[in-house]
Motif scaffolding. Structure first.
Motif, PDB file in Angstrom:
ATOM      1  N   LEU A 125     -16.498 -26.814  27.379  1.00  0.00           N
ATOM      2  CA  LEU A 125     -15.348 -26.096  27.903  1.00  0.00           C
ATOM      3  C   LEU A 125     -14.606 -26.955  28.920  1.00  0.00           C
ATOM      4  CD1 LEU A 125     -17.004 -22.613  28.403  1.00  0.00           C
ATOM      5  CD2 LEU A 125     -15.649 -23.406  26.473  1.00  0.00           C
ATOM      6  N   PRO A 126     -13.276 -26.879  28.932  1.00  0.00           N
ATOM      7  CA  PRO A 126     -12.513 -27.652  29.914  1.00  0.00           C
ATOM      8  C   PRO A 126     -12.613 -27.028  31.295  1.00  0.00           C
ATOM      9  CG  PRO A 126     -11.043 -26.260  28.645  1.00  0.00           C
ATOM     10  CD  PRO A 126     -12.414 -26.099  28.037  1.00  0.00           C
ATOM     11  N   ASP A 127     -12.259 -27.796  32.311  1.00  0.00           N
ATOM     12  CA  ASP A 127     -12.303 -27.301  33.685  1.00  0.00           C
ATOM     13  C   ASP A 127     -11.005 -26.612  34.102  1.00  0.00           C
ATOM     14  OD1 ASP A 127     -14.854 -27.967  34.399  1.00  0.00           O
ATOM     15  OD2 ASP A 127     -14.335 -29.950  35.142  1.00  0.00           O
ATOM     16  N   ASN A 128      -9.982 -26.617  33.253  1.00  0.00           N
ATOM     17  CA  ASN A 128      -8.680 -26.175  33.745  1.00  0.00           C
ATOM     18  C   ASN A 128      -8.275 -24.781  33.290  1.00  0.00           C
ATOM     19  OD1 ASN A 128      -8.219 -26.817  31.046  1.00  0.00           O
ATOM     20  ND2 ASN A 128      -6.130 -27.499  31.431  1.00  0.00           N
ATOM     21  N   VAL A 129      -9.110 -24.079  32.545  1.00  0.00           N
ATOM     22  CA  VAL A 129      -8.744 -22.711  32.159  1.00  0.00           C
ATOM     23  C   VAL A 129     -10.016 -21.928  31.859  1.00  0.00           C
ATOM     24  CG1 VAL A 129      -8.315 -23.479  29.791  1.00  0.00           C
ATOM     25  CG2 VAL A 129      -7.414 -21.277  30.544  1.00  0.00           C
ATOM     26  N   ASP A 130     -10.202 -20.821  32.585  1.00  0.00           N
ATOM     27  CA  ASP A 130     -11.477 -20.112  32.479  1.00  0.00           C
ATOM     28  C   ASP A 130     -11.526 -19.147  31.305  1.00  0.00           C
ATOM     29  OD1 ASP A 130      -9.633 -18.315  33.571  1.00  0.00           O
ATOM     30  OD2 ASP A 130     -11.157 -17.251  34.728  1.00  0.00           O
ATOM     31  N   ILE A 131     -10.391 -18.802  30.702  1.00  0.00           N
ATOM     32  CA  ILE A 131     -10.390 -17.795  29.645  1.00  0.00           C
ATOM     33  C   ILE A 131     -11.007 -18.349  28.362  1.00  0.00           C
ATOM     34  CG2 ILE A 131      -8.171 -18.257  28.537  1.00  0.00           C
ATOM     35  CD1 ILE A 131      -9.574 -14.824  29.575  1.00  0.00           C
ATOM     36  N   ILE A 132     -11.139 -19.679  28.243  1.00  0.00           N
ATOM     37  CA  ILE A 132     -11.734 -20.240  27.031  1.00  0.00           C
ATOM     38  C   ILE A 132     -13.220 -19.927  26.950  1.00  0.00           C
ATOM     39  CG2 ILE A 132     -12.311 -22.409  25.851  1.00  0.00           C
ATOM     40  CD1 ILE A 132      -9.657 -23.484  26.556  1.00  0.00           C
ATOM     41  N   SER A 133     -13.901 -19.795  28.094  1.00  0.00           N
ATOM     42  CA  SER A 133     -15.341 -19.556  28.029  1.00  0.00           C
ATOM     43  C   SER A 133     -15.676 -18.217  27.377  1.00  0.00           C
ATOM     44  CB  SER A 133     -15.990 -19.688  29.406  1.00  0.00           C
ATOM     45  OG  SER A 133     -15.488 -18.756  30.316  1.00  0.00           O
ATOM     46  N   PRO A 134     -15.057 -17.087  27.754  1.00  0.00           N
ATOM     47  CA  PRO A 134     -15.355 -15.856  27.011  1.00  0.00           C
ATOM     48  C   PRO A 134     -14.895 -15.925  25.564  1.00  0.00           C
ATOM     49  CG  PRO A 134     -13.648 -15.452  28.649  1.00  0.00           C
ATOM     50  CD  PRO A 134     -14.219 -16.801  28.935  1.00  0.00           C
ATOM     51  N   TRP A 135     -13.777 -16.624  25.307  1.00  0.00           N
ATOM     52  CA  TRP A 135     -13.315 -16.754  23.914  1.00  0.00           C
ATOM     53  C   TRP A 135     -14.368 -17.457  23.076  1.00  0.00           C
ATOM     54  CZ3 TRP A 135     -12.710 -20.489  20.354  1.00  0.00           C
ATOM     55  CH2 TRP A 135     -11.947 -20.187  19.223  1.00  0.00           C
ATOM     56  N   ALA A 136     -14.877 -18.597  23.567  1.00  0.00           N
ATOM     57  CA  ALA A 136     -15.865 -19.360  22.803  1.00  0.00           C
ATOM     58  C   ALA A 136     -17.143 -18.559  22.602  1.00  0.00           C
ATOM     59  CB  ALA A 136     -16.174 -20.673  23.523  1.00  0.00           C
ATOM     60  N   ILE A 137     -17.610 -17.896  23.659  1.00  0.00           N
ATOM     61  CA  ILE A 137     -18.884 -17.178  23.585  1.00  0.00           C
ATOM     62  C   ILE A 137     -18.775 -15.976  22.663  1.00  0.00           C
ATOM     63  CG2 ILE A 137     -20.573 -15.852  24.906  1.00  0.00           C
ATOM     64  CD1 ILE A 137     -19.935 -17.740  27.278  1.00  0.00           C
ATOM     65  N   PHE A 138     -17.747 -15.169  22.835  1.00  0.00           N
ATOM     66  CA  PHE A 138     -17.613 -13.972  21.992  1.00  0.00           C
ATOM     67  C   PHE A 138     -17.363 -14.343  20.536  1.00  0.00           C
ATOM     68  CE2 PHE A 138     -16.722 -11.588  26.004  1.00  0.00           C
ATOM     69  CZ  PHE A 138     -17.727 -10.651  25.854  1.00  0.00           C
ATOM     70  N   SER A 139     -16.634 -15.428  20.290  1.00  0.00           N
ATOM     71  CA  SER A 139     -16.415 -15.858  18.908  1.00  0.00           C
ATOM     72  C   SER A 139     -17.727 -16.232  18.243  1.00  0.00           C
ATOM     73  CB  SER A 139     -15.452 -17.056  18.874  1.00  0.00           C
ATOM     74  OG  SER A 139     -14.186 -16.698  19.361  1.00  0.00           O
ATOM     75  N   ALA A 140     -18.590 -16.958  18.971  1.00  0.00           N
ATOM     76  CA  ALA A 140     -19.885 -17.349  18.411  1.00  0.00           C
ATOM     77  C   ALA A 140     -20.763 -16.137  18.146  1.00  0.00           C
ATOM     78  CB  ALA A 140     -20.590 -18.311  19.365  1.00  0.00           C
ATOM     79  N   VAL A 141     -20.770 -15.194  19.070  1.00  0.00           N
ATOM     80  CA  VAL A 141     -21.590 -13.985  18.888  1.00  0.00           C
ATOM     81  C   VAL A 141     -21.094 -13.186  17.690  1.00  0.00           C
ATOM     82  CG1 VAL A 141     -22.226 -11.773  19.937  1.00  0.00           C
ATOM     83  CG2 VAL A 141     -22.274 -13.866  21.308  1.00  0.00           C
ATOM     84  N   TYR A 142     -19.792 -13.035  17.569  1.00  0.00           N
ATOM     85  CA  TYR A 142     -19.223 -12.281  16.453  1.00  0.00           C
ATOM     86  C   TYR A 142     -19.572 -12.927  15.116  1.00  0.00           C
ATOM     87  CZ  TYR A 142     -15.681  -9.981  13.560  1.00  0.00           C
ATOM     88  OH  TYR A 142     -15.026  -9.276  12.579  1.00  0.00           O
ATOM     89  N   ALA A 143     -19.633 -14.278  15.123  1.00  0.00           N
ATOM     90  CA  ALA A 143     -19.963 -14.998  13.893  1.00  0.00           C
ATOM     91  C   ALA A 143     -21.465 -15.133  13.674  1.00  0.00           C
ATOM     92  CB  ALA A 143     -19.330 -16.388  13.919  1.00  0.00           C
ATOM     93  N   GLY A 144     -22.274 -14.641  14.604  1.00  0.00           N
ATOM     94  CA  GLY A 144     -23.718 -14.752  14.463  1.00  0.00           C
ATOM     95  C   GLY A 144     -24.220 -16.159  14.639  1.00  0.00           C
ATOM     96  N   CYS A 145     -23.601 -16.902  15.547  1.00  0.00           N
ATOM     97  CA  CYS A 145     -23.930 -18.309  15.740  1.00  0.00           C
ATOM     98  C   CYS A 145     -24.574 -18.519  17.101  1.00  0.00           C
ATOM     99  CB  CYS A 145     -22.661 -19.154  15.643  1.00  0.00           C
ATOM    100  SG  CYS A 145     -22.930 -20.902  15.979  1.00  0.00           S
ATOM    101  N   PRO A 146     -25.839 -18.976  17.158  1.00  0.00           N
ATOM    102  CA  PRO A 146     -26.432 -19.346  18.449  1.00  0.00           C
ATOM    103  C   PRO A 146     -25.592 -20.427  19.119  1.00  0.00           C
ATOM    104  CG  PRO A 146     -28.080 -19.374  16.711  1.00  0.00           C
ATOM    105  CD  PRO A 146     -26.759 -19.244  16.038  1.00  0.00           C
ATOM    106  N   LEU A 147     -25.474 -20.364  20.440  1.00  0.00           N
ATOM    107  CA  LEU A 147     -24.515 -21.227  21.114  1.00  0.00           C
ATOM    108  C   LEU A 147     -25.127 -21.836  22.368  1.00  0.00           C
ATOM    109  CD1 LEU A 147     -21.462 -22.038  20.957  1.00  0.00           C
ATOM    110  CD2 LEU A 147     -21.027 -20.194  22.585  1.00  0.00           C
TER     111      LEU A 147
END
Length: 441
Positions: A125-147
């Motif tokens: 994750l980049p240091d300049n925008v915090d909204i990417i972290s929930p996007w990445a995590i929730f996308s992986a969970v929705y897809a059933g992908c360990p992260l």
């Protein structure tokens, strides 16, 4: 001082401490230094969680995401992010609300058939925008992908809060693991992780910034080429964004979208830095834009109603220098000046010379919008001369072939840079996608 630890399999750990401090408030925290054993442990735990995740149906995973989104209250986290970055807390909250609503709508629209499992993901994750972290995590969970997430070090409380909400909603321990390493060994450790992850069939590596990718890979082009050819990078690019207002544009739509995009963090790659105006547009559009930007409130980022918060004084000095340089070549400063400690009015500069373009710089964490006027052909030429923009938002009623040759990672039609993107990274023909969007209204 807050002390953040790596989160591996629901347990905290981490060796060494690196201190991170706010430039604007008396706020600081520590995160772990890099550690190879921690990295190996996180990857092993993520792989071991595969069985428990596979036991969940798509409907169950969807319900876990929905419940976690409902549980996630980020009041204190929003305040801490504002203190750390100087970005207004009200804007942070609105960005999060948009993300939550958008992700729920995405799940509703995509349906279970688009939730495809992968064996393992490793996301930087980049240091300049915090909204990417929930996007990445929730996308992986929705897809059933360990992260395994190598989190950005400016917003440690956000991924921690997301992981906690998912655990409370019933997601298996080990399905989301968070590493905070930020020491001299970080690039080495990340390369090791990439090789480990990409050596397993079907896995992927995600990046929020191509500068992160370059810094980590160095000269290891073979690894990048192999992963790209196999379609196993999730990659969003970086750089700066720009807009084009065509002569037939709905000027009110363009104005609203551009001003809204200017409210994004000035250090974000989605904050537009250049606005191209087709010949004949400027005389009517520029006064409207100037009036709207003058109405933005510059102030304390912790106060509700603030549109533009704190900015780095050194960045303001640099912007002042290049604006004065541009004025020497006939540019007009329509708006923009320092306002004292860590504050500045947003800059609007009209008629900048060709050898200065904010799109060339990724270190302008100050609201600045350079206005460049010319024919459609001249706009495409000047845009391409600078390089590839991250997002190009084109405002028009009729798509003309001249814009087919504009170089950009993402293309928007009649909307600002904060909305869903048509990506050129994933085999999408931007021009056809652009035309299709016009046909669909």
């Amino acid at each position: 001082m807050m002390d953040f630890r790596n989160l591996i399999g629901g347990r905290t750990s981490g060796k060494g401490k690196v201190e991170v401090r706010s430039a604007y408030y008396d706020l600081g925290f520590t995160i772990p230094d890099g550690d190879e054993e921690e990295l190996k442990a996180a990857l092993a735990v993520a792989l071991a969680s595969r069985k428990a995740i596979d036991a969940l149906s798509v409907d169950e995973r969807t319900e876990i995401v929905r419940e976690a989104l409902g549980r996630l209250e980020l009041g204190e986290e929003h305040l801490q992010t504002a203190r750390m970055t100087g970005y207004p807390v009200g804007q942070i909250r609105r960005s999060w609300d948009r993300f939550r609503e958008g992700f729920l709508e995405f799940m509703k629209r995509s349906g279970p058939s688009e939730a495809r499992a992968r064996p393992l993901g490793f996301f930087l994750l980049p240091d300049n925008v915090d909204i990417i972290s929930p996007w990445a995590i929730f996308s992986a969970v929705y897809a059933g992908c360990p992260l395994v997430v190598k989190a950005g070090s400016l917003f440690p409380w956000v991924p921690v809060a997301v992981s906690k909400a998912l655990a409370e909603a019933g997601y298996p321990e080990g399905g989301v693991n968070i590493l905070f390493f930020r020491g001299p060994t970080a690039p080495y450790l990340t390369r090791r992780a990439m090789r480990d992850v990409l050596g397993r069939e079907g896995t992927f590596v995600g990046f929020g910034r191509d500068s992160t990718l370059r810094a980590i890979l160095g000269d290891d082009n073979a690894l990048a080429t192999e992963a790209l050819l196999k379609g196993r990078f999730v990659f969003f690019g970086s750089g700066k964004s720009q807009g084009v207002v065509c002569r037939d544009a709905d000027q009110q739509v363009a104005l609203a979208s551009i001003v809204e995009s200017l409210l994004l963090p000035p250090f974000s790659c989605l904050n537009p830095k250049v606005l191209y105006l087709e010949a004949g547009v400027g005389d009517e559009f520029v006064p409207l834009l100037l009036e709207a930007v003058r109405g933005l409130k510059v102030g304390d980022p912790l106060e509700e109603g603030t549109d533009i918060g704190y900015v780095d004084e050194r960045a303001v000095e640099e912007v002042e220098r290049v604006v004065r340089y541009s004025e020497g070549f006939g540019a007009s400063r329509l708006l923009g000046r320092p306002l004292g400690r860590n504050q500045a009015d947003p800059y609007l500069v009209r008629g900048i010379p060709e050898d200065f373009n904010p799109l060339e710089r990724e270190d302008y964490p100050v609201p600045i919008l350079a206005l460049i006027e010319g024919s459609a052909e001249e706009i495409v030429r000047r845009s391409n001369a600078v390089g590839k923009a991250l997002v190009t938002s084109i405002f028009t009623r009729e798509v003309r072939p001249v814009y087919r040759s504009i170089r950009t990672h993402h293309l928007h039609l009649n909307r600002g840079t904060r909305t869903t993107m048509l990506t050129g990274h994933q085999g999408v023909d931007l021009w056809r996608a652009f035309q299709e969007e016009v046909r669909q209204g």
